[in-house]
Enzyme design. Sequence first.
Site, mmCIF file in Angstrom:
data_model
loop_
_atom_site.group_PDB
_atom_site.id
_atom_site.type_symbol
_atom_site.label_atom_id
_atom_site.label_comp_id
_atom_site.label_asym_id
_atom_site.label_seq_id
_atom_site.Cartn_x
_atom_site.Cartn_y
_atom_site.Cartn_z
ATOM 1 N N ARG A 5 148.059 23.575 -0.369
ATOM 2 C CA ARG A 5 146.821 24.282 -0.734
ATOM 3 C C ARG A 5 145.595 23.514 -0.248
ATOM 4 O O ARG A 5 144.608 24.117 0.181
ATOM 5 C CB ARG A 5 146.761 24.471 -2.256
ATOM 6 C CG ARG A 5 147.720 25.548 -2.753
ATOM 7 C CD ARG A 5 148.054 25.385 -4.214
ATOM 8 N NE ARG A 5 146.929 25.615 -5.097
ATOM 9 C CZ ARG A 5 146.912 25.238 -6.373
ATOM 10 N NH1 ARG A 5 147.947 24.611 -6.899
ATOM 11 N NH2 ARG A 5 145.868 25.496 -7.114
ATOM 12 N N ARG A 64 147.402 19.703 -14.748
ATOM 13 C CA ARG A 64 147.389 21.109 -15.155
ATOM 14 C C ARG A 64 148.786 21.718 -15.064
ATOM 15 O O ARG A 64 149.175 22.528 -15.899
ATOM 16 C CB ARG A 64 146.409 21.891 -14.266
ATOM 17 C CG ARG A 64 146.252 23.343 -14.667
ATOM 18 C CD ARG A 64 145.139 24.029 -13.912
ATOM 19 N NE ARG A 64 145.559 24.482 -12.594
ATOM 20 C CZ ARG A 64 144.742 25.026 -11.682
ATOM 21 N NH1 ARG A 64 143.462 25.172 -11.944
ATOM 22 N NH2 ARG A 64 145.198 25.413 -10.520
ATOM 23 N N LYS A 70 136.475 25.571 -10.882
ATOM 24 C CA LYS A 70 135.826 26.883 -10.806
ATOM 25 C C LYS A 70 136.064 27.707 -12.071
ATOM 26 O O LYS A 70 135.130 28.306 -12.608
ATOM 27 C CB LYS A 70 136.327 27.662 -9.574
ATOM 28 C CG LYS A 70 136.017 26.959 -8.253
ATOM 29 C CD LYS A 70 136.450 27.786 -7.051
ATOM 30 C CE LYS A 70 137.947 27.930 -6.879
ATOM 31 N NZ LYS A 70 138.632 26.750 -6.336
ATOM 32 N N ARG A 100 152.018 27.497 -13.821
ATOM 33 C CA ARG A 100 151.749 28.067 -12.497
ATOM 34 C C ARG A 100 152.708 27.505 -11.466
ATOM 35 O O ARG A 100 152.849 26.297 -11.328
ATOM 36 C CB ARG A 100 150.295 27.775 -12.085
ATOM 37 C CG ARG A 100 149.328 28.790 -12.648
ATOM 38 C CD ARG A 100 147.906 28.488 -12.293
ATOM 39 N NE ARG A 100 147.672 28.363 -10.851
ATOM 40 C CZ ARG A 100 146.458 28.342 -10.328
ATOM 41 N NH1 ARG A 100 145.390 28.441 -11.109
ATOM 42 N NH2 ARG A 100 146.309 28.214 -9.029
ATOM 43 N N ARG A 130 137.227 32.967 0.399
ATOM 44 C CA ARG A 130 137.999 31.793 0.801
ATOM 45 C C ARG A 130 138.164 31.717 2.313
ATOM 46 O O ARG A 130 138.812 30.805 2.805
ATOM 47 C CB ARG A 130 139.384 31.868 0.170
ATOM 48 C CG ARG A 130 139.574 30.957 -1.037
ATOM 49 C CD ARG A 130 140.977 31.227 -1.568
ATOM 50 N NE ARG A 130 141.532 30.165 -2.356
ATOM 51 C CZ ARG A 130 141.404 30.078 -3.680
ATOM 52 N NH1 ARG A 130 140.692 30.944 -4.344
ATOM 53 N NH2 ARG A 130 141.987 29.107 -4.332
HETATM 54 P P1 ATP Z 1 140.667 26.434 -9.291
HETATM 55 O O1 ATP Z 1 141.604 25.473 -9.935
HETATM 56 O O2 ATP Z 1 139.407 25.740 -8.792
HETATM 57 O O3 ATP Z 1 140.362 27.601 -10.156
HETATM 58 P P2 ATP Z 1 142.882 27.309 -7.551
HETATM 59 O O4 ATP Z 1 142.987 27.131 -6.054
HETATM 60 O O5 ATP Z 1 143.797 26.525 -8.380
HETATM 61 O O6 ATP Z 1 141.375 27.019 -7.952
HETATM 62 P P3 ATP Z 1 143.037 30.223 -7.678
HETATM 63 O O7 ATP Z 1 141.638 30.485 -7.280
HETATM 64 O O8 ATP Z 1 143.492 30.753 -8.939
HETATM 65 O O9 ATP Z 1 143.357 28.725 -7.872
HETATM 66 O O10 ATP Z 1 143.972 30.752 -6.461
HETATM 67 C C1 ATP Z 1 145.389 30.624 -6.497
HETATM 68 C C2 ATP Z 1 146.013 31.155 -5.202
HETATM 69 O O11 ATP Z 1 145.742 32.573 -5.064
HETATM 70 C C3 ATP Z 1 145.479 30.555 -3.893
HETATM 71 O O12 ATP Z 1 146.135 29.353 -3.549
HETATM 72 C C4 ATP Z 1 145.739 31.694 -2.892
HETATM 73 O O13 ATP Z 1 147.082 31.718 -2.473
HETATM 74 C C5 ATP Z 1 145.498 32.950 -3.703
HETATM 75 N N1 ATP Z 1 144.089 33.401 -3.591
HETATM 76 C C6 ATP Z 1 143.154 33.403 -4.574
HETATM 77 N N2 ATP Z 1 141.974 33.864 -4.112
HETATM 78 C C7 ATP Z 1 142.166 34.154 -2.794
HETATM 79 C C8 ATP Z 1 141.328 34.638 -1.765
HETATM 80 N N3 ATP Z 1 140.036 34.914 -1.973
HETATM 81 N N4 ATP Z 1 141.851 34.816 -0.522
HETATM 82 C C9 ATP Z 1 143.135 34.540 -0.284
HETATM 83 N N5 ATP Z 1 143.986 34.075 -1.202
HETATM 84 C C10 ATP Z 1 143.520 33.868 -2.452
HETATM 85 MG MG MG Z 2 141.028 29.253 -10.860
#
Ligand code: ATP
Ligand code: MG
Length: 188
Positions: free
Chosen positions: A145, A128, A14, A134, A89
């Site tokens: 997750r 990553r 994303k 992170r 989400r």
């Molecule tokens: P990507 O790698 O595709 O960008 P990702 O899951 O690694 O996705 P982020 O979107 O950055 O990472 O989200 C990291 C964390 O932040 C999630 O695991 C969650 O705990 C929290 N988070 C982010 N967005 C939301 C949301 N809309 N609702 C609830 N928690 C969220």
């Molecule tokens: Mg992200």
Amino acid sequence: MKYVVLFGPPGSGKGTQSENIIKKYGYGHISTGDVLRAEMANNTELGKTAKDYIEAGKLVPDSLIIDMLAKTMDSFADAKGVIFDGFPRTVAQAVALKDMLAQRGADVSVMLNLIVEEQELINRLIERGKTSGRSDDNLETIKKRLDTYNEQTSPVIDFYKEDGKLANIQGMGSIEDIFASICVELDK
Ligand code: ATP
Ligand code: MG
């Protein structure tokens, strides 16, 4: 104005594809994950609350996320489009987004659903984690997750399907090829 939901499991690309969309289309962008990480880095109350959820691989409560979104909505008033990255989400967040946009006489234009196999997601996130710094990019949290995604987030796909907004995007392959598929949808 186009309102684009960029959707997919953790590690589906994303963030990467958001950058491509911003470069080509000049859209505004909000990543709830990025906002939460900035709050954590600044040690704000929201950041302190979010940290425990994020490190447990859980979602931050809907009310906090929806407040966060509501605060940034007006900053996009002059944008050509907006990308919602990592939001909604949960189905409750999707309903809240629909309400927020309806108040502005608008609606989501398209939901781009990046489809990636689970083993590929795990490989990408572990890779990553070597450089991202992170605290949630480690195998134990990655697995949580993915469970959270399957239980709480994947129902959002049906919400947009029923709303006639779902566009599935093959999320495996080269970044360029995936972006080309995204452009086909955005140019419709
Ligand atoms: P990507 O790698 O595709 O960008 P990702 O899951 O690694 O996705 P982020 O979107 O950055 O990472 O989200 C990291 C964390 O932040 C999630 O695991 C969650 O705990 C929290 N988070 C982010 N967005 C939301 C949301 N809309 N609702 C609830 N928690 C969220
Ligand atoms: Mg992200």
